[in-house]
Structure formats: C-alpha cells, structure tokens
Design a protein around this motif. Structure first.
Motif, PDB file in Angstrom:
ATOM      1  N   PRO A  21     -10.210  -3.185  -4.606  1.00  0.00           N
ATOM      2  CA  PRO A  21      -9.177  -2.843  -3.624  1.00  0.00           C
ATOM      3  C   PRO A  21      -9.633  -3.226  -2.219  1.00  0.00           C
ATOM      4  O   PRO A  21     -10.838  -3.286  -1.933  1.00  0.00           O
ATOM      5  CB  PRO A  21      -9.026  -1.324  -3.763  1.00  0.00           C
ATOM      6  CG  PRO A  21      -9.590  -1.002  -5.108  1.00  0.00           C
ATOM      7  CD  PRO A  21     -10.666  -2.006  -5.359  1.00  0.00           C
ATOM      8  N   PRO A  22      -8.707  -3.479  -1.313  1.00  0.00           N
ATOM      9  CA  PRO A  22      -9.093  -3.887   0.042  1.00  0.00           C
ATOM     10  C   PRO A  22      -9.671  -2.719   0.835  1.00  0.00           C
ATOM     11  O   PRO A  22      -9.296  -1.556   0.639  1.00  0.00           O
ATOM     12  CB  PRO A  22      -7.770  -4.357   0.654  1.00  0.00           C
ATOM     13  CG  PRO A  22      -6.725  -3.558  -0.073  1.00  0.00           C
ATOM     14  CD  PRO A  22      -7.240  -3.421  -1.474  1.00  0.00           C
ATOM     15  N   THR A  23     -10.577  -3.048   1.693  1.00  0.00           N
ATOM     16  CA  THR A  23     -11.111  -2.106   2.670  1.00  0.00           C
ATOM     17  C   THR A  23     -10.964  -2.743   4.042  1.00  0.00           C
ATOM     18  O   THR A  23     -10.632  -3.926   4.159  1.00  0.00           O
ATOM     19  CB  THR A  23     -12.588  -1.781   2.399  1.00  0.00           C
ATOM     20  OG1 THR A  23     -13.367  -2.982   2.567  1.00  0.00           O
ATOM     21  CG2 THR A  23     -12.786  -1.248   0.982  1.00  0.00           C
ATOM     22  N   THR A  24     -11.216  -1.969   5.074  1.00  0.00           N
ATOM     23  CA  THR A  24     -11.131  -2.536   6.415  1.00  0.00           C
ATOM     24  C   THR A  24     -12.102  -3.697   6.578  1.00  0.00           C
ATOM     25  O   THR A  24     -11.766  -4.732   7.184  1.00  0.00           O
ATOM     26  CB  THR A  24     -11.433  -1.450   7.466  1.00  0.00           C
ATOM     27  OG1 THR A  24     -10.498  -0.373   7.303  1.00  0.00           O
ATOM     28  CG2 THR A  24     -11.315  -2.006   8.869  1.00  0.00           C
ATOM     29  N   LEU A  25     -13.296  -3.564   6.004  1.00  0.00           N
ATOM     30  CA  LEU A  25     -14.297  -4.620   6.116  1.00  0.00           C
ATOM     31  C   LEU A  25     -13.887  -5.872   5.359  1.00  0.00           C
ATOM     32  O   LEU A  25     -13.904  -6.982   5.911  1.00  0.00           O
ATOM     33  CB  LEU A  25     -15.648  -4.117   5.593  1.00  0.00           C
ATOM     34  CG  LEU A  25     -16.787  -5.151   5.562  1.00  0.00           C
ATOM     35  CD1 LEU A  25     -17.072  -5.684   6.959  1.00  0.00           C
ATOM     36  CD2 LEU A  25     -18.045  -4.545   4.935  1.00  0.00           C
TER      37      LEU A  25
ATOM     38  N   VAL B 275      -5.400   3.751   1.254  1.00  0.00           N
ATOM     39  CA  VAL B 275      -4.796   4.238   0.003  1.00  0.00           C
ATOM     40  C   VAL B 275      -5.113   3.259  -1.124  1.00  0.00           C
ATOM     41  O   VAL B 275      -4.239   2.891  -1.912  1.00  0.00           O
ATOM     42  CB  VAL B 275      -3.270   4.441   0.149  1.00  0.00           C
ATOM     43  CG1 VAL B 275      -2.967   5.621   1.045  1.00  0.00           C
ATOM     44  CG2 VAL B 275      -2.597   3.175   0.678  1.00  0.00           C
ATOM     45  N   GLY B 276      -6.372   2.835  -1.191  1.00  0.00           N
ATOM     46  CA  GLY B 276      -6.776   1.881  -2.216  1.00  0.00           C
ATOM     47  C   GLY B 276      -6.556   2.377  -3.629  1.00  0.00           C
ATOM     48  O   GLY B 276      -6.420   1.581  -4.564  1.00  0.00           O
ATOM     49  N   ALA B 277      -6.487   3.699  -3.824  1.00  0.00           N
ATOM     50  CA  ALA B 277      -6.267   4.239  -5.159  1.00  0.00           C
ATOM     51  C   ALA B 277      -4.888   3.876  -5.705  1.00  0.00           C
ATOM     52  O   ALA B 277      -4.673   3.893  -6.921  1.00  0.00           O
ATOM     53  CB  ALA B 277      -6.430   5.758  -5.134  1.00  0.00           C
ATOM     54  N   PHE B 278      -3.949   3.541  -4.822  1.00  0.00           N
ATOM     55  CA  PHE B 278      -2.601   3.175  -5.252  1.00  0.00           C
ATOM     56  C   PHE B 278      -2.459   1.670  -5.487  1.00  0.00           C
ATOM     57  O   PHE B 278      -1.378   1.209  -5.842  1.00  0.00           O
ATOM     58  CB  PHE B 278      -1.570   3.621  -4.209  1.00  0.00           C
ATOM     59  CG  PHE B 278      -1.447   5.111  -4.096  1.00  0.00           C
ATOM     60  CD1 PHE B 278      -0.659   5.830  -4.988  1.00  0.00           C
ATOM     61  CD2 PHE B 278      -2.121   5.805  -3.116  1.00  0.00           C
ATOM     62  CE1 PHE B 278      -0.539   7.202  -4.889  1.00  0.00           C
ATOM     63  CE2 PHE B 278      -2.013   7.179  -3.012  1.00  0.00           C
ATOM     64  CZ  PHE B 278      -1.223   7.887  -3.897  1.00  0.00           C
ATOM     65  N   TRP B 279      -3.526   0.915  -5.283  1.00  0.00           N
ATOM     66  CA  TRP B 279      -3.457  -0.531  -5.473  1.00  0.00           C
ATOM     67  C   TRP B 279      -3.558  -0.849  -6.950  1.00  0.00           C
ATOM     68  O   TRP B 279      -4.479  -0.406  -7.636  1.00  0.00           O
ATOM     69  CB  TRP B 279      -4.593  -1.214  -4.704  1.00  0.00           C
ATOM     70  CG  TRP B 279      -4.563  -2.703  -4.787  1.00  0.00           C
ATOM     71  CD1 TRP B 279      -3.609  -3.535  -4.286  1.00  0.00           C
ATOM     72  CD2 TRP B 279      -5.539  -3.552  -5.411  1.00  0.00           C
ATOM     73  NE1 TRP B 279      -3.924  -4.846  -4.551  1.00  0.00           N
ATOM     74  CE2 TRP B 279      -5.104  -4.888  -5.233  1.00  0.00           C
ATOM     75  CE3 TRP B 279      -6.735  -3.305  -6.078  1.00  0.00           C
ATOM     76  CZ2 TRP B 279      -5.822  -5.965  -5.722  1.00  0.00           C
ATOM     77  CZ3 TRP B 279      -7.458  -4.387  -6.566  1.00  0.00           C
ATOM     78  CH2 TRP B 279      -6.994  -5.703  -6.378  1.00  0.00           C
ATOM     79  N   ARG B 280      -2.591  -1.596  -7.450  1.00  0.00           N
ATOM     80  CA  ARG B 280      -2.576  -2.022  -8.851  1.00  0.00           C
ATOM     81  C   ARG B 280      -2.617  -3.539  -8.889  1.00  0.00           C
ATOM     82  O   ARG B 280      -1.603  -4.200  -8.647  1.00  0.00           O
ATOM     83  CB  ARG B 280      -1.316  -1.504  -9.554  1.00  0.00           C
ATOM     84  CG  ARG B 280      -1.245   0.019  -9.646  1.00  0.00           C
ATOM     85  CD  ARG B 280      -2.334   0.560 -10.557  1.00  0.00           C
ATOM     86  NE  ARG B 280      -2.255   2.019 -10.687  1.00  0.00           N
ATOM     87  CZ  ARG B 280      -2.893   2.879  -9.909  1.00  0.00           C
ATOM     88  NH1 ARG B 280      -3.659   2.420  -8.927  1.00  0.00           N
ATOM     89  NH2 ARG B 280      -2.760   4.171 -10.103  1.00  0.00           N
TER      90      ARG B 280
END
Length: 280
Positions: free
Chosen positions: A62-66, A45-50
């Motif tokens: 925004p964070p990803t699994t990698l 849900v990186g779109a919700f990261w502020r």
C-alpha cells in the motif's frame, strides 16, 4: 505471415519513441499531481487499499507518504534526465516505474479507470524500444512494435467500451436508443449540457454515432495521411465535447493518440548554450 509481421512490427523512426516517451513522462507527472492526486490523501487509510491483479502479481505494498513521494520524484527525474542524450533510457525506466506504481495505487482505492489502460501499456512497452534519440530518424522494428502496441491499446479502449455497452444493455441498439446521455447530462451537466439536454432525439442520434465510431476505432490502425489525421481529430473533438457537456476528459487516452502522429518531424531540444566569459 510477412504482411502480418509488417503490420504488427513496422519499421518506424526511433525519434518518434523518444518524443512519445517525453510527452508521456510529462503527462504522467501532471496526472499524479492533478488528476489522481487522491493517492496522497489516502496514504493514511492503506488498510482499505485493494490492489488490482497486476498489483498483486508485483506484490506492491500500500502507498505511504514516503513511497508516494518517491514515485513522484522518479517521474520528475524521468523528465529531467530525458533531455541529456546519455540518460534518456534511464529516464524512461524512472518515469515508467514511478507512474506504474502510482497508477496501481490509484486504481486500488475502489475505482479502476479504463481511460488509463493505453497509457499504462505505453509506459511499459516503450521501454522495449531501447535507446531512442530525438533526432534519430532511423527506422526500427523495435520502435515500430512498441508504437504499434500503444496504438492497439488506444483503439482497444474505444472498442472495449462499445463491447461493454453491448454486454450491459443486452444489445447495441438498446444502449444507442436509451436515455444514457440524458441521464448523464442530468447528473453531471454543465451549461452546454443542460442546453443540449433539451433535445433528447438529438442525443439519441449522438449515441448511435458514438457507438458506431467506438466499434470502428480499430480502423485507425490502417489509415494513413489525411484520413489518419481526420480520425485523430475526430477523437479529440469527441473528447472535447464530452468535457464541455459532462466534465469527462479522458486525457490519459487522448495523449496516447500521439503514437499515431509523425512526432519525429519535431525539432530535437537543444541544451542551453554555455555562458560567454566575461572580461573584467
């Protein structure tokens, strides 16, 4: 000016920096794996990261699994490489970059935890101390400046909390005479908290003690010897009591109190001896 310089940039042993780096590197990994592990569960849900201000300044994506896995891997390498003498400075950079990224990701999902302020400052400023070995007692002003920054950030967490109580309540005594702790015990209580909640007058007295101690926290910067040990011990007892009654631990701040301690007296870790040859 000489007194001010001596206070802000004291000459402290480099070994204390080495030990504090290792301690914070270990805690950073534990924090990522157990306390702020929600970063992994929020990568979808990186779109919700502020991002916070620092995240925006650094243009952190925004964070990803990698990327989250790489941050954890950097923190693990930071611990492993902190033991060999030649790679200790590199270890500090890996731990700091990994943990700073992880913390900014964590704080961008709706909750900025003020208990992480001191440790984030520590992970950054300790890099400015340069190379530091576990068995190096040499006084260094670079080491002293970095350690003083950690100490100031630690006590500022408490003083800032007191100011926040003042601002939100209108006056300090409005907060101290209120029912904040009763409400907290009712909402988050434990067995001990429910029992203490039966004595509201006692909780009001505790609120006054907490508020006064938070305002006086910067005094620890001038304490020495047994008085300093008592101040550190009082802070640890306070956080232990809040954990037992409310389930609030503040571990990221607690671990930074180590910057006040003579860590240089600890023994330097030694590499494992080479196995003896076996005659066949």
């Amino acid at each position: 000016m000489n007194r001010l310089a001596g206070f802000l940039v004291p000459a402290l042993p480099r070994a204390r920096v080495a030990w504090l780096r290792l301690l914070l590197a270990c805690f950073a990994l534990l924090d990522a794996l157990f306390l702020t592990k929600h970063v992994f569960s929020h990568v979808h849900v990186g779109a919700f990261w502020r991002p916070t201000l620092l995240g925006r300044v650094l243009h952190l994506p925004p964070p990803t699994t990698l990327t989250a896995s790489l941050a954890v891997a950097a923190m693990v390498l930071g611990i492993v490489l902190a033991l060999p003498r030649r790679t200790r400075y590199l270890a500090g950079w890996l731990s700091s970059l990994g943990y700073l990224s992880w913390t900014l990701w964590s704080m961008g999902f709706g909750y900025v935890a003020h208990d992480h302020m001191a440790i984030v400052v520590a992970m950054v400023v300790l890099l400015t101390a340069g190379r530091a070995d576990f068995d190096d007692p040499t006084p260094s002003r670079r080491a002293g400046w970095a350690l003083r920054c950690v100490q100031i950030a630690t006590v500022a967490t408490y003083a800032g909390s007191a100011v926040s109580k003042w601002v939100r309540s209108g006056t300090p005594w409005d907060w101290a005479n209120g029912a904040v702790t009763v409400w907290a015990v009712t909402r988050r209580g434990s067995g001990l908290g429910d029992w203490v909640g039966r004595f509201p007058a006692f909780l009001v007295a505790v609120q006054w003690v907490v508020l006064v101690c938070e305002f006086l926290a910067p005094v620890a910067l001038w304490l020495r010897g047994r008085w300093l040990a008592c101040a550190v011990g009082a802070a640890l007892l306070f956080h232990l009591s809040t954990y037992l009654t409310l389930g609030i631990h503040f571990l990221p701040t607690v671990v930074c109190w180590a910057a006040f301690l003579p860590l240089e007296r600890l023994r330097a870790p030694r590499p494992a001896p080479a196995p003896e040859p076996v005659n066949v």
